[in-house]
Write a protein that holds these residues in place. Structure first.
Motif, short mmCIF file in Angstrom:
data_model
loop_
_atom_site.label_atom_id
_atom_site.label_comp_id
_atom_site.label_asym_id
_atom_site.label_seq_id
_atom_site.Cartn_x
_atom_site.Cartn_y
_atom_site.Cartn_z
N UNK A 246 0.82 -1.21 0.00
CA UNK A 246 0.00 0.00 0.00
C UNK A 246 0.86 1.26 0.00
N UNK A 247 2.12 1.13 0.36
CA UNK A 247 3.01 2.28 0.42
C UNK A 247 3.81 2.48 -0.86
N UNK A 248 3.57 1.63 -1.85
CA UNK A 248 4.26 1.78 -3.12
C UNK A 248 4.92 0.49 -3.56
N UNK A 249 5.61 0.61 -4.67
CA UNK A 249 6.29 -0.55 -5.25
C UNK A 249 7.79 -0.40 -5.10
N UNK A 250 8.43 -1.45 -4.64
CA UNK A 250 9.88 -1.47 -4.55
C UNK A 250 10.41 -1.98 -5.88
N UNK A 251 10.62 -1.05 -6.82
CA UNK A 251 10.88 -1.44 -8.20
C UNK A 251 12.14 -2.27 -8.37
N UNK A 252 13.18 -1.97 -7.61
CA UNK A 252 14.40 -2.75 -7.73
C UNK A 252 14.21 -4.21 -7.33
N UNK A 253 13.80 -4.48 -6.07
CA UNK A 253 13.54 -5.87 -5.67
C UNK A 253 12.41 -6.52 -6.46
N UNK A 254 11.42 -5.72 -6.87
CA UNK A 254 10.30 -6.28 -7.63
C UNK A 254 10.77 -6.83 -8.97
N UNK A 255 11.55 -6.06 -9.70
CA UNK A 255 12.04 -6.53 -10.99
C UNK A 255 13.06 -7.66 -10.82
N UNK A 256 13.86 -7.59 -9.76
CA UNK A 256 14.84 -8.66 -9.52
C UNK A 256 14.12 -9.98 -9.24
N UNK A 257 13.11 -9.95 -8.38
CA UNK A 257 12.38 -11.18 -8.07
C UNK A 257 11.60 -11.67 -9.29
N UNK A 258 11.07 -10.74 -10.07
CA UNK A 258 10.34 -11.14 -11.28
C UNK A 258 11.27 -11.81 -12.29
N UNK A 259 12.48 -11.30 -12.44
CA UNK A 259 13.42 -11.92 -13.36
C UNK A 259 13.83 -13.31 -12.88
N UNK A 260 14.00 -13.47 -11.57
CA UNK A 260 14.33 -14.80 -11.04
C UNK A 260 13.17 -15.78 -11.24
N UNK A 261 11.94 -15.29 -11.09
CA UNK A 261 10.78 -16.15 -11.29
C UNK A 261 10.60 -16.50 -12.76
N UNK A 262 11.03 -15.61 -13.64
CA UNK A 262 10.89 -15.85 -15.08
C UNK A 262 11.97 -16.80 -15.62
#
Length: 287
Positions: A246-262
């Motif tokens: 609710x306080x926003x998106x942590x774009x760095x960790x978000x993209x890092x975790x998404x790349x690992x999941x992909x």
């Protein structure tokens, strides 16, 4: 107009068509690859450069702090959870799907066609599983299986098994019945014929079914977010979502975790993607 000039004109038109097709394919590939490249670039970009304007694909430096932040929590365990859940669901779906496909193709029993029609009608479950979240939640709550390590493999199996049965039955339709009869003459039982004759000929389709089931299980989000609350049993797709709050998106960790999941899905498609086409084509042609 001579025959030679006609051939030249036809050859020129074919070249134009090929160029247009190549340009279209390149454009489609660029549209699909661009988000992945941008995600990779953002995941290794220093935090202060993520929101720089104008944006650039390459920053001034490369950092691994976003990946370190991701692995400082339970993400590694969640990644292994998804790998375990998807692998169990895939192996079980291929085994049960092969047996069911053999029964539907080689045996004649009452309600065979309507039952197979029901299985085919259930194929959209792998894409529209959100519709079944509430009844599944109530059912597994009654059984006491919510927030346990067995619930997600069971759901993944149920969602993706119809696809496996459909693919494998299509493959077995292309295997002549005469092979079964020859094996029977040689003294082989039904089980021996199935294991030693039918399954080896279905390897491309089994690989295709495995890929479909694994990718469908790996990418599932709704059931994992509702049926499991504990971080100990959380799948990777839900773990990626934890970096959105609710306080926003942590774009760095978000993209890092998404790349690992992909990454696992990307590797499967790159190295085994040909089995998707080979398996589907083998099941699409009889004889």
């Amino acid at each position: 107009m001579t025959v030679e000039s006609t051939d030249i004109r036809i050859g020129g038109r074919r070249q134009v068509v090929r160029v247009v097709l190549l340009v279209c394919i390149a454009a489609i590939a660029l549209v699909n690859v661009s988000p992945v490249l941008w995600g990779v670039a953002t995941s290794v970009r220093p935090p202060e450069e993520i929101f720089t304007f104008p944006p650039s694909l390459f920053g001034s430096g490369v950092t691994t702090e976003h990946y370190a932040q991701v692995f400082s929590g339970t993400f590694a365990r969640n990644l292994l959870n998804s790998l375990l859940y998807s692998t169990v669901a895939t192996l079980t779906a291929v085994i049960i799907g092969a047996v069911a496909a053999y029964a539907f193709d080689r045996f004649r029993f009452p309600m065979r066609r309507p039952l197979f029609g029901v299985i085919v009608a259930c194929i959209p479950l792998s894409m529209g599983a959100a519709v079944l979240v509430i009844p599944n939640y109530l059912y597994f709550a009654t059984l006491g299986l919510l927030d346990t390590p067995v619930i997600l493999p069971l759901l993944y199996l149920g969602y993706n098994l119809p696809m496996a049965v459909w693919i494998l039955k299509g493959a077995m339709e292309g295997i002549p019945v005469e092979l079964d009869e020859a094996a029977k003459i040689d003294g082989a039982s039904r089980l021996r014929t199935f294991a030693s004759v039918i399954l080896p000929l279905c390897k491309p389709s089994m690989a295709a079914a495995s890929l479909f089931v694994f990718i469908g299980s790996w990418n599932e989000f709704v059931a994992g977010s509702v049926m499991v609350n504990s971080s100990e049993y959380r799948p990777v797709q839900v773990a990626v979502y934890q970096f959105i709050s609710a306080f926003g998106r942590q774009w760095g960790p978000l993209t890092a975790s998404a790349m690992l999941a992909l990454l696992p899905v990307l590797l499967l498609v790159v190295f085994f993607g040909r089995h998707l086409v080979a398996g589907m084509m083998r099941g699409a042609v009889k004889g």
